[in-house]
Design an enzyme around this catalytic site. Structure first.
Site, PDB file in Angstrom:
ATOM      1  N   GLU A 174       0.714  -0.935  -0.157  1.00 16.68           N
ATOM      2  CA  GLU A 174       0.434  -0.221  -0.111  1.00 16.68           C
ATOM      3  C   GLU A 174       0.768   1.060  -0.128  1.00 16.68           C
ATOM      4  OE1 GLU A 174      -0.573  -2.624   2.443  1.00 16.68           O
ATOM      5  OE2 GLU A 174      -1.922  -3.354   0.735  1.00 16.68           O
ATOM      6  N   HIS A 213     -11.620  -6.185   7.456  1.00 17.50           N
ATOM      7  CA  HIS A 213     -12.746  -5.865   6.307  1.00 17.50           C
ATOM      8  C   HIS A 213     -13.723  -4.464   6.803  1.00 17.50           C
ATOM      9  CE1 HIS A 213     -10.327  -9.783   5.983  1.00 17.50           C
ATOM     10  NE2 HIS A 213      -9.979  -9.100   4.480  1.00 17.50           N
TER      11      HIS A 213
END
Ligand SMILES: Cc1ncc(C[n+]2csc(CCOP(=O)(O)OP(=O)(O)O)c2C)c(N)n1
Length: 719
Positions: A455, A524
């Site tokens: 990321e 999530h």
């Protein structure tokens, strides 16, 4: 003990007869370099350090009139940096650098006045007094730039590899010939090779064979920690000997002949399109780490003296005099330096103190037109040419939330060749949420592409792509997985402000998160949007339906500011956010709330997927005004305050933590601005600081549900 100049060549290094055989004293100065200029700039850099490091004993010193708190001396590093700088001369070359890189900037055209004015905190310069003088940047429309540095060690690497990727996009996809042969270079110390950023960028550059040079200035010291704590054995070049697609060179950065040879060879390799290179040069650190450091406790007098003997400056003189310059020539360069640095010092001192009244400017771009001067993002002309309307078409077909986002990206990819869409698995697979499905097939793998699983690399790359004038739309697979990119995200958000509008990186970061359809978990389903509202310089969209998603995403993709675009998982997974397609030109400016239902008895404020739960909770409460904020940075204060002034009651519902959630901000503003209109205390309904659980029953117990919201409304109405 600091390593001495032991020369360890990479095993695959081509024979370098002249490199090894000739000492500086005997080798003839290498052709192709302007050695007089290199000597001049090396002496300038030394003189600048002298000035800043001098104590009050020196009447002329900078600290005498202003404490340069963050002085990082380049003493010992400067010569090889300036040699490298002489090779970084492509029209679209860029350097990602760090606090010890001022010599490199001098070689790329930094004025001496700026070099002194910025550490003094004077107006103008790198940051108009906003940032420490060693955190530099250098915009340049017609030559190499220095990407805005950051204070974080290692953070220079992924924007540098991102710039290398930007070169390939401008060159190969946009067919801009002026990018031919251009390259990116990242400068870093030996400790920086232990950072995530270094490895993320190395993976990027080598897997994509990018035109990038890693230049490691190895002084064997972090602040006090030795190089063998950063990489086993302390030599990153040795350890990368077998790294695929990487040309590695290793040598002595105090030897002008050797340093120039190795750097020239590596630069030539990179420019020829063969892929990335890494050069490690050993250099001495001839001062303490920084102003406040006194080296006590970690460096003996003998070690310091031993490093002194490796000073590159006398070696440079020995190399050039008399082979290229006479004693008189050298003396005249020294005199020129003294004169020019003195002129620069007087000019820097004469600069004004920065104007505190302007300190809030450039957190975001403003409408003055001056914001357009920043390096980065679409030009005003490009944005104007794209047009757009804030009036939605109402004849569009009904779309689900993911299709709305896909369709918007598809249209923008079609009308704007500067748009690129990327992230983990977004290419062939079409993303784990299938939002980018089919886009790579339609637009090709140069415009819609997969990335390595980093990321930090995704965001660092996006930053550089934006600075180069592209429109990067990066996908982070789930909100929680933006955590590794925190440093790059924060530095992106502050870029315009801390460079006083010299640079901006308007990127779009698409980020799914929040609870799913009957499912959650701590990874999530994290929402935590408040963190981005709290970060400087970010716009944050939290759309609740397909039509808003279209308009907000298009606005973000044409905006001069960076945007977090939050895609709620339950809207991606259910039909909850379905709405009529508002058209290919629909642009919804941020900060405009939507009144979902009008009412006079109570104001219910929410955003994202909670809008649907709140709407469902109001089936028996017709007189409640339901406000969907749509964006939380900026947020529509006026809409909320006007409504509360009408209703006298305010309930805020969100799925992020109660403590310091965005509801706390709204409640505080309402309490302050509409206190005399309130008939009851402002209320919040949000999870009680518990991470999202997995099992449906547990999830339901944590999240505000329809019945709970209805009960909270009813209770507040009774107060
Ligand atoms: C992410 C981060 N961690 C820690 C620091 C504090 N710090 C500043 S410089 C430095 C040492 C870096 O050494 P190196 O990369 O070898 O460069 P050098 O100073 O030797 O040129 C440290 C630990 C920082 N600025 N950023």
């Amino acid at each position: 003990m600091a390593k001495q100049t032991a020369l360890r060549k990479h095993p695959s290094a081509a024979p370098q007869a002249t490199l090894n055989a000739n000492s500086p004293a005997t080798a003839h100065p290498r052709t192709g370099f302007d050695w007089k200029r290199i000597a001049y700039l090396t002496l300038v850099s030394r003189a600048l350090d002298d000035l800043e490091e001098a104590t009050n004993r020196n009447r002329n010193s900078v600290p005498r009139e202003h404490v340069v708190l963050y002085q990082f001396s380049s003493r010992g590093h400067e010569m090889s940096q300036i040699i490298l700088g002489a090779l970084i001369n492509g029209k679209h070359d860029a350097a990602g650098a760090y606090y010890r890189s001022r010599p490199m900037l001098l070689a790329l055209g930094l004025s001496f006045e700026d070099a002194l004015g910025s550490p003094l905190g004077r107006s103008g310069g790198f940051s108009d007094g906003r940032d420490i003088g060693v955190v530099c940047n250098l915009p340049n429309r017609d030559g190499p730039i220095v990407i805005p540095m950051s204070g974080d060690v290692g953070s220079q690497y992924t924007p540098s590899s991102g710039w290398a990727q930007a070169i390939t996009y401008h060159r190969d996809t946009l067919k801009d010939k002026s990018y031919n042969g251009c390259m990116s270079v990242a400068l870093g110390g030996d400790a920086s090779v232990a950072t995530n950023g270094f490895w993320a960028a190395l993976t990027m550059a080598t897997t994509l064979r990018l035109p990038m040079l890693f230049y490691i200035e190895d002084n064997d010291l972090g602040i006090s920690v030795r190089g063998d704590m950063q990489t086993p054995g302390g030599n990153i070049a040795e350890n990368l000997a077998s790294f695929k697609n990487l040309f590695v060179r290793d040598g002595d950065g105090t030897d002008p002949h050797e340093a120039s040879g190795l750097l020239a060879e590596a630069v030539q390799h990179v420019r020829s399109g063969e892929g990335p290179a890494l050069v490690r040069l050993t250099v001495p650190r001839l001062s303490s780490h920084s102003g406040p450091d006194n080296q006590k406790g970690y460096r003996s007098i003998e070690e310091i003296a031993s490093d002194e003997s490796r000073d590159p400056l006398p070696k440079l003189r020995e190399y050039l005099v008399p082979a290229l310059l006479s004693d008189a020539d050298w003396a005249s360069v020294v005199a020129d330096v003294a004169r020019d640095v003195d002129i620069a010092l007087q000019a820097a001192r004469a600069r004004s103190i920065p104007d505190a009244a302007t300190i809030s400017r450039y957190v975001f771009a403003d409408d003055s037109g001056e914001s357009d001067d920043a390096f980065g993002g679409l030009s005003r002309a490009d944005r104007d040419a794209l047009g757009g309307t804030d009036v939605p078409e109402d004849v569009g077909e009904l779309l689900r939330f993911p299709e709305a986002i896909r369709r918007t990206m598809r249209h923008e990819l079609k009308v704007n060749p500067k748009v690129v869409v990327f992230g983990e698995d977004v290419g062939r697979k079409g993303g784990v949420h299938l939002v980018t499905e089919g886009l790579q097939k339609q637009f090709g793998a140069d415009r819609v592409f997969d990335t390595s699983l980093s990321e930090e690399a995704i965001i660092g790359r996006a930053v550089a792509l934006a600075i180069s004038g592209l429109v990067p739309v990066a996908e982070i697979q789930f909100r929680k997985y933006a955590d590794p990119a925190t440093e790059q995200l924060n530095n992106c958000g502050t870029m315009r402000w801390r460079t006083a509008n010299r640079f901006a990186a308007p990127i779009v970061v698409r980020m799914p998160g929040g609870f799913g359809k009957d499912v959650g978990d701590p990874w999530h389903s994290l929402s935590d949007e408040v963190r981005f509202a709290h970060a400087y310089g970010w716009q944050v969209a939290m759309p609740s339906n397909a039509a808003d998603a279209v308009g907000l995403l298009r606005f973000a993709m044409r905006s001069p500011n960076p945007t977090i675009f939050f895609e709620h998982r339950s809207l991606l997974m259910t039909g909850d956010g379905s709405a009529r397609y508002p058209g290919d030109n629909y642009v919804l400016p941020f900060g405009r709330a939507r009144v979902v239902q009008e009412g006079k008895a109570l104001t219910l404020v929410t955003w994202g997927a909670m809008v649907h739960r709140c709407a469902a909770a109001l089936t028996n409460a017709n007189d409640v005004e339901l406000i969907d904020l749509r964006t939380i940075s900026p947020w529509d204060r006026a809409a909320v305050l006007n409504s509360v002034r009408k209703t006298g009651r305010c309930l805020i519902v969100h799925e992020d933590n109660m403590t310091a959630g965005f509801g706390a901000e709204i409640a505080a503003v309402v309490a302050q601005e509409a206190f005399w209109y309130l008939d009851a205390p402002v209320q919040r309904l949000a999870p009680l600081d518990i991470p999202m659980p997995y099992h449906e029953t547990l999830l339901a117990s944590v999240l505000p549900g329809v019945e709970e919201i209805a009960a909270a409304v009813e209770s507040l109405l009774r107060q």
